[in-house]
Design a protein around this motif. Structure first.
Motif, mmCIF file in Angstrom:
data_model
loop_
_atom_site.group_PDB
_atom_site.id
_atom_site.type_symbol
_atom_site.label_atom_id
_atom_site.label_comp_id
_atom_site.label_asym_id
_atom_site.label_seq_id
_atom_site.Cartn_x
_atom_site.Cartn_y
_atom_site.Cartn_z
ATOM 1 N N ALA A 53 41.611 -37.500 -7.873
ATOM 2 C CA ALA A 53 41.076 -38.657 -7.154
ATOM 3 C C ALA A 53 40.874 -38.311 -5.671
ATOM 4 O O ALA A 53 39.859 -38.675 -5.075
ATOM 5 N N ASN A 54 41.825 -37.591 -5.093
ATOM 6 C CA ASN A 54 41.684 -37.210 -3.681
ATOM 7 C C ASN A 54 40.521 -36.251 -3.444
ATOM 8 O O ASN A 54 39.895 -36.278 -2.386
ATOM 9 N N GLN A 55 40.231 -35.387 -4.421
ATOM 10 C CA GLN A 55 39.129 -34.436 -4.228
ATOM 11 C C GLN A 55 37.777 -35.149 -4.319
ATOM 12 O O GLN A 55 36.825 -34.781 -3.651
ATOM 13 N N PHE A 56 37.693 -36.169 -5.166
ATOM 14 C CA PHE A 56 36.402 -36.808 -5.424
ATOM 15 C C PHE A 56 36.136 -38.042 -4.571
ATOM 16 O O PHE A 56 34.996 -38.467 -4.441
ATOM 17 N N CYS A 57 37.194 -38.640 -4.015
ATOM 18 C CA CYS A 57 37.006 -39.909 -3.312
ATOM 19 C C CYS A 57 37.163 -39.721 -1.804
ATOM 20 O O CYS A 57 37.805 -38.792 -1.338
ATOM 21 N N ASP A 58 36.575 -40.647 -1.044
ATOM 22 C CA ASP A 58 36.622 -40.551 0.406
ATOM 23 C C ASP A 58 37.950 -41.042 0.970
ATOM 24 O O ASP A 58 38.325 -40.690 2.088
ATOM 25 N N LEU A 59 38.633 -41.867 0.207
ATOM 26 C CA LEU A 59 39.951 -42.337 0.628
ATOM 27 C C LEU A 59 40.687 -42.839 -0.606
ATOM 28 O O LEU A 59 40.079 -43.436 -1.498
ATOM 29 N N VAL A 60 41.996 -42.568 -0.667
ATOM 30 C CA VAL A 60 42.823 -43.068 -1.764
ATOM 31 C C VAL A 60 44.012 -43.799 -1.153
ATOM 32 O O VAL A 60 44.731 -43.233 -0.341
ATOM 33 N N GLN A 61 44.171 -45.060 -1.524
ATOM 34 C CA GLN A 61 45.312 -45.851 -1.049
ATOM 35 C C GLN A 61 46.269 -46.074 -2.207
ATOM 36 O O GLN A 61 45.854 -46.506 -3.284
ATOM 37 N N ILE A 62 47.545 -45.799 -1.985
ATOM 38 C CA ILE A 62 48.563 -46.011 -3.020
ATOM 39 C C ILE A 62 49.632 -46.943 -2.470
ATOM 40 O O ILE A 62 50.138 -46.726 -1.368
ATOM 41 N N ARG A 63 49.950 -47.986 -3.208
ATOM 42 C CA ARG A 63 51.085 -48.835 -2.862
ATOM 43 C C ARG A 63 51.893 -49.022 -4.128
ATOM 44 O O ARG A 63 51.329 -49.229 -5.211
ATOM 45 N N SER A 64 53.216 -48.941 -4.023
ATOM 46 C CA SER A 64 54.047 -49.025 -5.221
ATOM 47 C C SER A 64 55.380 -49.678 -4.890
ATOM 48 O O SER A 64 55.991 -49.364 -3.871
ATOM 49 N N ALA A 65 55.790 -50.592 -5.721
ATOM 50 C CA ALA A 65 57.064 -51.296 -5.534
ATOM 51 C C ALA A 65 57.670 -51.564 -6.906
ATOM 52 O O ALA A 65 57.129 -51.132 -7.921
ATOM 53 N N GLU A 66 58.794 -52.277 -6.932
ATOM 54 C CA GLU A 66 59.457 -52.610 -8.202
ATOM 55 C C GLU A 66 58.492 -53.249 -9.193
ATOM 56 O O GLU A 66 58.560 -53.032 -10.394
ATOM 57 N N ARG B 186 43.867 -47.591 -4.950
ATOM 58 C CA ARG B 186 42.481 -47.930 -4.617
ATOM 59 C C ARG B 186 41.713 -46.667 -4.254
ATOM 60 O O ARG B 186 42.147 -45.895 -3.401
ATOM 61 N N LEU B 187 40.584 -46.480 -4.919
ATOM 62 C CA LEU B 187 39.723 -45.323 -4.691
ATOM 63 C C LEU B 187 38.488 -45.777 -3.925
ATOM 64 O O LEU B 187 37.763 -46.661 -4.390
ATOM 65 N N HIS B 188 38.268 -45.209 -2.743
ATOM 66 C CA HIS B 188 37.122 -45.577 -1.912
ATOM 67 C C HIS B 188 36.033 -44.516 -2.022
ATOM 68 O O HIS B 188 36.313 -43.327 -1.845
ATOM 69 N N VAL B 189 34.816 -44.937 -2.284
ATOM 70 C CA VAL B 189 33.673 -44.026 -2.257
ATOM 71 C C VAL B 189 32.596 -44.647 -1.379
ATOM 72 O O VAL B 189 32.160 -45.783 -1.616
ATOM 73 N N LYS B 190 32.192 -43.894 -0.351
ATOM 74 C CA LYS B 190 31.173 -44.421 0.567
ATOM 75 C C LYS B 190 29.799 -44.419 -0.089
ATOM 76 O O LYS B 190 29.449 -43.479 -0.797
ATOM 77 N N GLU C 232 45.952 -44.516 6.388
ATOM 78 C CA GLU C 232 46.238 -43.352 5.534
ATOM 79 C C GLU C 232 46.442 -42.097 6.374
ATOM 80 O O GLU C 232 47.205 -41.210 5.988
ATOM 81 N N CYS C 233 45.755 -41.991 7.521
ATOM 82 C CA CYS C 233 45.969 -40.855 8.427
ATOM 83 C C CYS C 233 47.397 -40.869 8.966
ATOM 84 O O CYS C 233 48.045 -39.824 9.094
ATOM 85 N N GLU C 234 47.874 -42.053 9.297
ATOM 86 C CA GLU C 234 49.233 -42.166 9.829
ATOM 87 C C GLU C 234 50.247 -41.814 8.744
ATOM 88 O O GLU C 234 51.258 -41.166 9.005
ATOM 89 N N GLN C 235 49.951 -42.227 7.512
ATOM 90 C CA GLN C 235 50.820 -41.834 6.401
ATOM 91 C C GLN C 235 50.805 -40.308 6.227
ATOM 92 O O GLN C 235 51.844 -39.689 5.981
ATOM 93 N N HIS C 236 49.619 -39.715 6.385
ATOM 94 C CA HIS C 236 49.494 -38.257 6.300
ATOM 95 C C HIS C 236 50.361 -37.572 7.353
ATOM 96 O O HIS C 236 51.100 -36.616 7.048
ATOM 97 N N GLU C 237 50.309 -38.055 8.584
ATOM 98 C CA GLU C 237 51.115 -37.466 9.662
ATOM 99 C C GLU C 237 52.603 -37.535 9.318
ATOM 100 O O GLU C 237 53.358 -36.589 9.532
ATOM 101 N N SER C 238 53.004 -38.676 8.771
ATOM 102 C CA SER C 238 54.399 -38.863 8.398
ATOM 103 C C SER C 238 54.796 -37.917 7.256
ATOM 104 O O SER C 238 55.877 -37.319 7.263
ATOM 105 N N LEU C 239 53.887 -37.749 6.275
ATOM 106 C CA LEU C 239 54.190 -36.921 5.103
ATOM 107 C C LEU C 239 54.250 -35.433 5.430
ATOM 108 O O LEU C 239 54.857 -34.655 4.690
ATOM 109 N N GLY D 91 49.448 -36.153 -5.482
ATOM 110 C CA GLY D 91 48.035 -36.033 -5.127
ATOM 111 C C GLY D 91 47.766 -35.084 -3.980
ATOM 112 O O GLY D 91 46.618 -34.869 -3.605
ATOM 113 N N ARG D 92 48.818 -34.524 -3.377
ATOM 114 C CA ARG D 92 48.647 -33.629 -2.229
ATOM 115 C C ARG D 92 49.065 -32.203 -2.552
ATOM 116 O O ARG D 92 49.092 -31.350 -1.670
ATOM 117 N N ARG D 93 49.429 -31.957 -3.808
ATOM 118 C CA ARG D 93 49.748 -30.588 -4.218
ATOM 119 C C ARG D 93 48.776 -30.203 -5.328
ATOM 120 O O ARG D 93 48.593 -30.948 -6.280
#
Lengths: 318, 122
Positions: free
Chosen positions: A294-307, A313-317, A119-126, A277-279
């Protein structure tokens, strides 16, 4: 004329640059001149790093650090999707003044889990998508070549238009460009849960049942009351998106893995806005609340989307 | 006009659902009990619009949300958007529950000029 000053003159918009360094001594040596140049030019500067590196820079700058705003990356960027809003606020604050500004941010460090790293790498790309237009500002992203594996450095070269590997900033020949960055959710599918999980299906009339399900299992999986309330709200918002923007129904799954409670919401809808989720959403707008929250409350949010549909996925430690 | 402090249910059947909505006369407003989400959005929008329609010019609207155990983004939005019909200076006076406080805070609504939060913990 040094390569840096040539590039400075060319910089008209956002300049996103990776800086490869080896160890903390080299870190201070390489970052300090960038900050000093900004201080000398009277530029607003925001630096988001771990507190240890902030202290190193403060003492190296010897009093000139007073002009620099420092923030703790562990707080700002534990969930990397919270970093772009911080840069956005910084840009909004200074864009109107019509003069350049600069920043340093190090979102990737060795202790990041595999999920966080992706997700960090996705952040760098975004970042390239989020700040494609003027105003002119520079963001330097340090990467520690001593402690990070080669694959992470190779990905940094793909996510930054400029990379400084010790000979000054040069165009990255492997930069994937904006087109490649603008479809962040179409990457490889997420792995199946490593062990057992609980599951329920829901439709538009069953959000209340989803909340009861999530609260009950979150407690059983080890979360405390405050985190449960936040997670319930986050899952409710993402599931509401399934009701509103997808077919009106979806599935929730929950499990625990490596000290993290994972809540997954799956539906047949498609998520296409790369910066969702980033604005920070405005009350008057339709949508955009669910994944922000979800991003404010969770430790990590993973999004995958296709046809075929979307997975959040919401991660909470624990 | 009903007497002071008298309350009446806007719809008896809704009292059995997950969200109870009671119109209050003094102060003018609503008392919400239970859980507000997508399923109750339409009910909430109608109730807020109805009571807002009874306001005198420059009158505040009081929302007792202290018994709301859950509220989502679309519901807080439905509540706040009624303020667009307000004259300058009229306020939405909210008595929050912890759930209401949480969503107002995460959506950064505390500074909204039309919003007044009552009974805030120090």
């Amino acid at each position: 004329m040094t390569p840096t000053s040539v590039l400075d003159q060319k910089a008209e918009g956002f300049r996103h640059e990776a800086l490869f360094y080896g160890g903390s001594g080299a870190f201070v040596e390489r970052i300090t001149p960038f900050l000093q140049a900004g201080v000398d030019a009277g530029e607003p500067i925001l630096v988001v790093l771990d507190t240890g590196k902030i202290e190193l820079l403060r003492s190296a700058l010897n009093g000139r650090a007073d002009h620099i705003r420092f923030e703790d990356m562990a707080e700002v960027g534990s969930n990397p999707a919270r970093i772009i809003p911080v840069w956005q606020a910084f840009v909004d604050e200074h864009a109107a003044l019509g003069r350049p500004f600069r920043a340093v941010g190090e979102p990737i460090w060795p202790a990041r889990s595999a999920d966080e790293l992706a997700e960090c790498e996705q952040h760098e790309s975004l970042l390239n998508v989020a700040f494609g237009d003027p105003p002119a500002w520079r963001l330097l992203c340090p990467y520690d070549v001593v402690s990070l594996p080669p694959a992470v450095l190779a990905e940094a070269r793909r996510n930054h238009p400029f990379v400084d590997e010790g000979d000054g900033p040069l165009s990255s020949s492997t930069f994937r460009g904006l087109a490649g960055a603008s479809k962040p959710f179409e990457g490889s599918a997420l792995p199946e849960p490593p062990g057992s999980f609980v599951e329920m299906s829901f439709d538009s009339k069953e959000l209340r049942a989803v909340r009861t399900f999530v609260a009950g299992h979150a407690a059983r999986l080890g979360l405390g009351p405050a985190r449960i309330e936040e997670l319930v709200l986050a899952v409710n918002e993402v599931a509401s998106n399934s009701v509103l923007h997808a077919s009106g129904e979806g599935d929730v799954r929950m499990w625990r893995s490596d000290g993290v409670v994972v809540s997954e919401i799956r539906d047949t809808g498609r998520i296409t806005d790369p910066l969702v989720g980033r604005r920070r959403p405005q009350l008057g707008q339709d949508g955009g609340f669910g994944l922000w929250l979800a991003n404010q409350f969770c430790d990590l949010v993973q999004i995958r989307s296709a046809e075929t549909g979307s997975v959040v996925r919401l991660h909470v430690k624990v | 006009m009903a007497g002071e402090g008298r309350e009446r249910a806007t719809d008896d059947t809704q009292m059995e659902s997950q969200l109870g909505v009671v119109e209050t006369d003094n102060p003018l407003g609503l008392r919400l009990v239970g859980e507000a989400d997508l399923a109750t959005e339409e009910q909430l929008v109608k109730a807020v619009a109805a009571v807002a329609g009874r306001r005198e010019p420059n009158q505040d609207l009081h929302l007792d949300l202290s018994e709301l155990s859950f509220i989502d983004c679309c519901s807080i939005r439905a509540i706040c958007q009624v303020s667009s019909t307000f004259e300058n200076g009229s306020k939405l006076v909210i008595t929050p529950s912890p759930a209401v406080r949480r969503i107002v805070s995460i959506l950064d609504l505390e500074g909204e000029p039309y919003l007044q939060m009552e009974g805030e913990a120090p």
